[in-house]
Design a protein around this motif. Sequence first.
Motif, PDB file in Angstrom:
ATOM      1  N   VAL A  68       0.841  -1.203   0.000  1.00 35.17           N
ATOM      2  CA  VAL A  68       0.000   0.000   0.000  1.00 35.17           C
ATOM      3  C   VAL A  68       0.867   1.241   0.000  1.00 35.17           C
ATOM      4  CG1 VAL A  68      -1.693   1.307   1.353  1.00 35.17           C
ATOM      5  CG2 VAL A  68      -1.966  -1.154   1.058  1.00 35.17           C
ATOM      6  N   ASN A  69       1.935   1.249   0.785  1.00 36.49           N
ATOM      7  CA  ASN A  69       2.852   2.394   0.827  1.00 36.49           C
ATOM      8  C   ASN A  69       3.485   2.615  -0.547  1.00 36.49           C
ATOM      9  OD1 ASN A  69       4.379   4.498   1.797  1.00 36.49           O
ATOM     10  ND2 ASN A  69       5.943   3.172   2.690  1.00 36.49           N
ATOM     11  N   ASN A  70       3.887   1.546  -1.213  1.00 43.68           N
ATOM     12  CA  ASN A  70       4.477   1.646  -2.541  1.00 43.68           C
ATOM     13  C   ASN A  70       3.472   2.197  -3.550  1.00 43.68           C
ATOM     14  OD1 ASN A  70       6.326   1.395  -4.623  1.00 43.68           O
ATOM     15  ND2 ASN A  70       5.834  -0.753  -4.988  1.00 43.68           N
ATOM     16  N   VAL A  71       2.211   1.757  -3.466  1.00 42.49           N
ATOM     17  CA  VAL A  71       1.180   2.257  -4.376  1.00 42.49           C
ATOM     18  C   VAL A  71       1.016   3.761  -4.212  1.00 42.49           C
ATOM     19  CG1 VAL A  71      -1.308   2.242  -4.829  1.00 42.49           C
ATOM     20  CG2 VAL A  71      -0.071   0.086  -4.618  1.00 42.49           C
ATOM     21  N   PHE A  72       0.917   4.224  -2.966  1.00 41.38           N
ATOM     22  CA  PHE A  72       0.736   5.668  -2.748  1.00 41.38           C
ATOM     23  C   PHE A  72       1.974   6.462  -3.155  1.00 41.38           C
ATOM     24  CE2 PHE A  72      -2.743   4.410   0.212  1.00 41.38           C
ATOM     25  CZ  PHE A  72      -3.750   5.061  -0.477  1.00 41.38           C
ATOM     26  N   THR A  73       3.164   5.889  -2.977  1.00 39.61           N
ATOM     27  CA  THR A  73       4.385   6.552  -3.429  1.00 39.61           C
ATOM     28  C   THR A  73       4.378   6.712  -4.943  1.00 39.61           C
ATOM     29  OG1 THR A  73       5.621   5.658  -1.554  1.00 39.61           O
ATOM     30  CG2 THR A  73       6.901   6.401  -3.452  1.00 39.61           C
ATOM     31  N   GLN A  74       4.003   5.653  -5.650  1.00 35.89           N
ATOM     32  CA  GLN A  74       3.955   5.709  -7.111  1.00 35.89           C
ATOM     33  C   GLN A  74       2.889   6.690  -7.600  1.00 35.89           C
ATOM     34  OE1 GLN A  74       6.195   4.423  -9.109  1.00 35.89           O
ATOM     35  NE2 GLN A  74       7.233   3.556  -7.339  1.00 35.89           N
ATOM     36  N   LEU A  75       1.747   6.742  -6.912  1.00 32.44           N
ATOM     37  CA  LEU A  75       0.711   7.706  -7.285  1.00 32.44           C
ATOM     38  C   LEU A  75       1.199   9.141  -7.069  1.00 32.44           C
ATOM     39  CD1 LEU A  75      -2.540   6.036  -5.914  1.00 32.44           C
ATOM     40  CD2 LEU A  75      -1.901   6.384  -8.298  1.00 32.44           C
ATOM     41  N   GLY A  76       1.945   9.363  -5.999  1.00 32.56           N
ATOM     42  CA  GLY A  76       2.511  10.687  -5.757  1.00 32.56           C
ATOM     43  C   GLY A  76       3.513  11.079  -6.832  1.00 32.56           C
ATOM     44  N   ARG A  77       4.354  10.128  -7.234  1.00 31.48           N
ATOM     45  CA  ARG A  77       5.320  10.406  -8.301  1.00 31.48           C
ATOM     46  C   ARG A  77       4.616  10.695  -9.627  1.00 31.48           C
ATOM     47  NH1 ARG A  77       9.909   5.762  -7.247  1.00 31.48           N
ATOM     48  NH2 ARG A  77      10.718   6.661  -5.323  1.00 31.48           N
ATOM     49  N   ALA A  78       3.554   9.940  -9.910  1.00 32.94           N
ATOM     50  CA  ALA A  78       2.801  10.162 -11.146  1.00 32.94           C
ATOM     51  C   ALA A  78       2.152  11.542 -11.121  1.00 32.94           C
ATOM     52  CB  ALA A  78       1.738   9.079 -11.330  1.00 32.94           C
ATOM     53  N   GLY A  79       1.601  11.930  -9.986  1.00 33.94           N
ATOM     54  CA  GLY A  79       1.016  13.266  -9.859  1.00 33.94           C
ATOM     55  C   GLY A  79       2.052  14.351 -10.041  1.00 33.94           C
ATOM     56  N   GLY A  80       3.241  14.145  -9.490  1.00 29.57           N
ATOM     57  CA  GLY A  80       4.326  15.112  -9.671  1.00 29.57           C
ATOM     58  C   GLY A  80       4.750  15.218 -11.127  1.00 29.57           C
ATOM     59  N   SER A  81       4.777  14.095 -11.822  1.00 32.58           N
ATOM     60  CA  SER A  81       5.145  14.111 -13.241  1.00 32.58           C
ATOM     61  C   SER A  81       4.098  14.840 -14.072  1.00 32.58           C
ATOM     62  CB  SER A  81       5.306  12.684 -13.771  1.00 32.58           C
ATOM     63  OG  SER A  81       6.356  12.037 -13.097  1.00 32.58           O
ATOM     64  N   VAL A  82       2.827  14.607 -13.787  1.00 33.95           N
ATOM     65  CA  VAL A  82       1.757  15.302 -14.511  1.00 33.95           C
ATOM     66  C   VAL A  82       1.835  16.794 -14.218  1.00 33.95           C
ATOM     67  CG1 VAL A  82      -0.754  15.589 -14.687  1.00 33.95           C
ATOM     68  CG2 VAL A  82       0.241  13.307 -14.643  1.00 33.95           C
ATOM     69  N   SER A  83       2.097  17.150 -12.979  1.00 39.19           N
ATOM     70  CA  SER A  83       2.223  18.560 -12.607  1.00 39.19           C
ATOM     71  C   SER A  83       3.386  19.225 -13.343  1.00 39.19           C
ATOM     72  CB  SER A  83       2.426  18.677 -11.096  1.00 39.19           C
ATOM     73  OG  SER A  83       2.660  20.004 -10.721  1.00 39.19           O
ATOM     74  N   ALA A  84       4.517  18.541 -13.427  1.00 38.71           N
ATOM     75  CA  ALA A  84       5.667  19.091 -14.151  1.00 38.71           C
ATOM     76  C   ALA A  84       5.358  19.251 -15.634  1.00 38.71           C
ATOM     77  CB  ALA A  84       6.884  18.182 -13.958  1.00 38.71           C
ATOM     78  N   PHE A  85       4.610  18.300 -16.200  1.00 39.10           N
ATOM     79  CA  PHE A  85       4.234  18.392 -17.607  1.00 39.10           C
ATOM     80  C   PHE A  85       3.322  19.588 -17.839  1.00 39.10           C
ATOM     81  CE2 PHE A  85       0.991  17.407 -20.813  1.00 39.10           C
ATOM     82  CZ  PHE A  85       1.806  17.346 -21.935  1.00 39.10           C
ATOM     83  N   VAL A  86       2.324  19.769 -16.990  1.00 41.27           N
ATOM     84  CA  VAL A  86       1.405  20.886 -17.161  1.00 41.27           C
ATOM     85  C   VAL A  86       2.122  22.216 -16.966  1.00 41.27           C
ATOM     86  CG1 VAL A  86      -0.676  21.996 -16.201  1.00 41.27           C
ATOM     87  CG2 VAL A  86      -0.638  19.525 -16.568  1.00 41.27           C
ATOM     88  N   ASP A  87       3.029  22.280 -15.987  1.00 39.78           N
ATOM     89  CA  ASP A  87       3.814  23.508 -15.784  1.00 39.78           C
ATOM     90  C   ASP A  87       4.693  23.819 -16.979  1.00 39.78           C
ATOM     91  OD1 ASP A  87       2.726  23.959 -13.298  1.00 39.78           O
ATOM     92  OD2 ASP A  87       4.396  23.020 -12.198  1.00 39.78           O
ATOM     93  N   GLY A  88       5.145  22.797 -17.674  1.00 43.99           N
ATOM     94  CA  GLY A  88       6.019  22.992 -18.827  1.00 43.99           C
ATOM     95  C   GLY A  88       5.293  23.394 -20.091  1.00 43.99           C
ATOM     96  N   LEU A  89       3.986  23.321 -20.117  1.00 39.27           N
ATOM     97  CA  LEU A  89       3.233  23.724 -21.300  1.00 39.27           C
ATOM     98  C   LEU A  89       3.233  25.249 -21.428  1.00 39.27           C
ATOM     99  CD1 LEU A  89       0.102  21.393 -21.106  1.00 39.27           C
ATOM    100  CD2 LEU A  89       2.057  21.174 -22.628  1.00 39.27           C
ATOM    101  N   ASP A  90       3.407  25.712 -22.643  1.00 38.59           N
ATOM    102  CA  ASP A  90       3.364  27.148 -22.906  1.00 38.59           C
ATOM    103  C   ASP A  90       1.997  27.460 -23.497  1.00 38.59           C
ATOM    104  OD1 ASP A  90       4.018  29.785 -23.199  1.00 38.59           O
ATOM    105  OD2 ASP A  90       5.095  29.477 -25.089  1.00 38.59           O
ATOM    106  N   LEU A  91       1.105  27.931 -22.645  1.00 39.90           N
ATOM    107  CA  LEU A  91      -0.268  28.195 -23.075  1.00 39.90           C
ATOM    108  C   LEU A  91      -0.531  29.649 -23.416  1.00 39.90           C
ATOM    109  CD1 LEU A  91      -2.118  25.937 -20.476  1.00 39.90           C
ATOM    110  CD2 LEU A  91      -1.534  25.381 -22.817  1.00 39.90           C
ATOM    111  N   SER A  92       0.497  30.470 -23.390  1.00 36.14           N
ATOM    112  CA  SER A  92       0.283  31.880 -23.714  1.00 36.14           C
ATOM    113  C   SER A  92       0.144  32.056 -25.219  1.00 36.14           C
ATOM    114  CB  SER A  92       1.456  32.726 -23.188  1.00 36.14           C
ATOM    115  OG  SER A  92       2.652  32.297 -23.792  1.00 36.14           O
TER     116      SER A  92
END
Length: 93
Positions: A68-92
């Motif tokens: 269970v701890n590993n699952v939540f760790t992986q979900l946190g990493r996936a969320g961080g990766s999605v966040s980094a991807f969205v931050d990297g988008l140039d929407l202007s």
Amino acid sequence: MAIKRWRSGHSKIALCGRTRLGTIKTGHRVTALGRQGRAFMKKNMKYVAIAFVIFYLLSSPNEAAGFVNNVFTQLGRAGGSVSAFVDGLDLSP
């Protein structure tokens, strides 16, 4: 699943002790369980899955906690990766 010739153009299909006649033609799906049979199997599979989880928790609680701890760790990493991807988008414009 056993398929036996029954009549011309029909086959008798046996699955889990239940039988049903169905025409076998190219492109047609033949089911051995009706709507109630599928609901029955789905309900039983839920109970089997719940029983397996309870058995796993009772037989090795430390490994289950680690899983269970590993699952939540992986979900946190996936969320961080999605966040980094969205931050990297140039929407202007």
